[in-house]
Design a protein around this motif. Structure first.
Motif, PDB file in Angstrom:
ATOM      1  N   UNK A 117      48.072  25.852  37.446  1.00  0.00           N
ATOM      2  CA  UNK A 117      47.879  27.172  36.860  1.00  0.00           C
ATOM      3  C   UNK A 117      46.768  27.134  35.812  1.00  0.00           C
ATOM      4  N   UNK A 118      45.849  28.092  35.925  1.00  0.00           N
ATOM      5  CA  UNK A 118      44.860  28.328  34.881  1.00  0.00           C
ATOM      6  C   UNK A 118      44.789  29.823  34.651  1.00  0.00           C
ATOM      7  N   UNK A 119      44.364  30.225  33.467  1.00  0.00           N
ATOM      8  CA  UNK A 119      44.237  31.649  33.159  1.00  0.00           C
ATOM      9  C   UNK A 119      45.374  32.178  32.296  1.00  0.00           C
ATOM     10  N   UNK A 120      45.134  33.365  31.714  1.00  0.00           N
ATOM     11  CA  UNK A 120      46.123  34.087  30.904  1.00  0.00           C
ATOM     12  C   UNK A 120      46.653  35.245  31.729  1.00  0.00           C
ATOM     13  N   UNK A 121      47.948  35.259  31.993  1.00  0.00           N
ATOM     14  CA  UNK A 121      48.511  36.235  32.933  1.00  0.00           C
ATOM     15  C   UNK A 121      49.651  37.021  32.313  1.00  0.00           C
ATOM     16  N   UNK A 122      49.666  38.323  32.576  1.00  0.00           N
ATOM     17  CA  UNK A 122      50.809  39.163  32.215  1.00  0.00           C
ATOM     18  C   UNK A 122      51.884  39.109  33.286  1.00  0.00           C
ATOM     19  N   UNK A 123      51.477  38.790  34.534  1.00  0.00           N
ATOM     20  CA  UNK A 123      52.448  38.736  35.633  1.00  0.00           C
ATOM     21  C   UNK A 123      51.939  37.759  36.680  1.00  0.00           C
ATOM     22  N   UNK A 124      52.822  36.844  37.086  1.00  0.00           N
ATOM     23  CA  UNK A 124      52.480  35.865  38.120  1.00  0.00           C
ATOM     24  C   UNK A 124      53.408  36.078  39.304  1.00  0.00           C
ATOM     25  N   UNK A 125      52.817  36.497  40.437  1.00  0.00           N
ATOM     26  CA  UNK A 125      53.568  36.617  41.689  1.00  0.00           C
ATOM     27  C   UNK A 125      53.312  35.359  42.503  1.00  0.00           C
ATOM     28  N   UNK A 126      54.345  34.555  42.673  1.00  0.00           N
ATOM     29  CA  UNK A 126      54.256  33.313  43.438  1.00  0.00           C
ATOM     30  C   UNK A 126      54.771  33.571  44.848  1.00  0.00           C
ATOM     31  N   UNK A 127      53.886  33.322  45.830  1.00  0.00           N
ATOM     32  CA  UNK A 127      54.287  33.444  47.235  1.00  0.00           C
ATOM     33  C   UNK A 127      54.040  32.092  47.909  1.00  0.00           C
TER      34      UNK A 127
END
Length: 210
Positions: A117-127
């Protein structure tokens, strides 16, 4: 052939192989029905046989684009940006997401989780996909687990993945589009028997929107 300067910028994440960008309605998962600006990044080596954007796989087909240009386009349209692919985590997402956040945009990602994981995220959808499983960093941070159901064995895979994500991740089962008539009734029955799961549908395809 990319110049050394462009190649270096891509490696640093200040340029990204942009396949397409468009403003639309989120079609699946937790944020179904909400408006968002989609940024589709080229490049993926996960190789799902049922992938509906196989043209995204070869990053060399998609021009390296300065993130400033991507951000300028995004902020014209929406307050939420969804970074998708391809597999966006093949690239360093820190420069793009840092700048999007500085522009007061909410930033979501759709990922197989196959890379760190890299980056700043408000929401991570893992598929997650069977042929290249997620990394620990994505399991730990995922807000949403969305498992695509292509055949009956995928229910077993879904439970295996649910056991690996963090306790706060919201769990979705989604029929693969070409198998929707066969798999949707099975998913409905499964969710009724296992209510920790929710049903996700590709509503944008039913509504004929991008």
């Amino acid at each position: 052939m990319l110049t050394k300067e462009i190649q270096s910028a891509v490696e640093k994440g200040t340029m990204l192989p942009l396949m397409e960008e468009f403003y639309t309605i989120q079609g699946e998962g937790f944020h179904t029905g909400t408006a968002a600006y989609f940024i589709r990044i080229g490049g993926c080596d996960v190789g799902c046989h049922w992938c509906d954007v196989k043209e995204s796989w070869n990053a060399e087909l998609h021009p390296p684009t300065a993130i400033e240009k991507i951000i300028e386009n995004a902020k014209k349209y929406a307050d939420t940006v969804v970074v998708t692919g391809g597999e966006p985590l093949m690239w360093d997402m820190n420069p793009l997401t840092n700048q999007l956040k500085k522009n007061q945009l909410k930033v979501h990602i759709e990922t197989s989780g196959a890379y760190q994981l890299s980056g700043l995220w408000d929401w991570i959808c893992l598929s997650p996909k069977k042929n290249k499983l997620p990394t620990e960093t994505v399991y730990e941070k995922a807000n949403e687990l969305k498992v695509i159901i292509y055949n009956k064995h995928d229910f077993i895979f879904a439970e295996e993945q649910a056991a690996l994500v963090n306790d706060n991740a919201i769990l979705f089962l989604q029929p693969e589009w070409s198998k929707r008539d066969e798999m949707t009734p099975l998913i409905v029955d499964y969710v009724m028997q296992n209510p920790k799961w929710r049903v996700s549908l590709q509503t944008h395809k039913y509504l004929n929107i991008p």
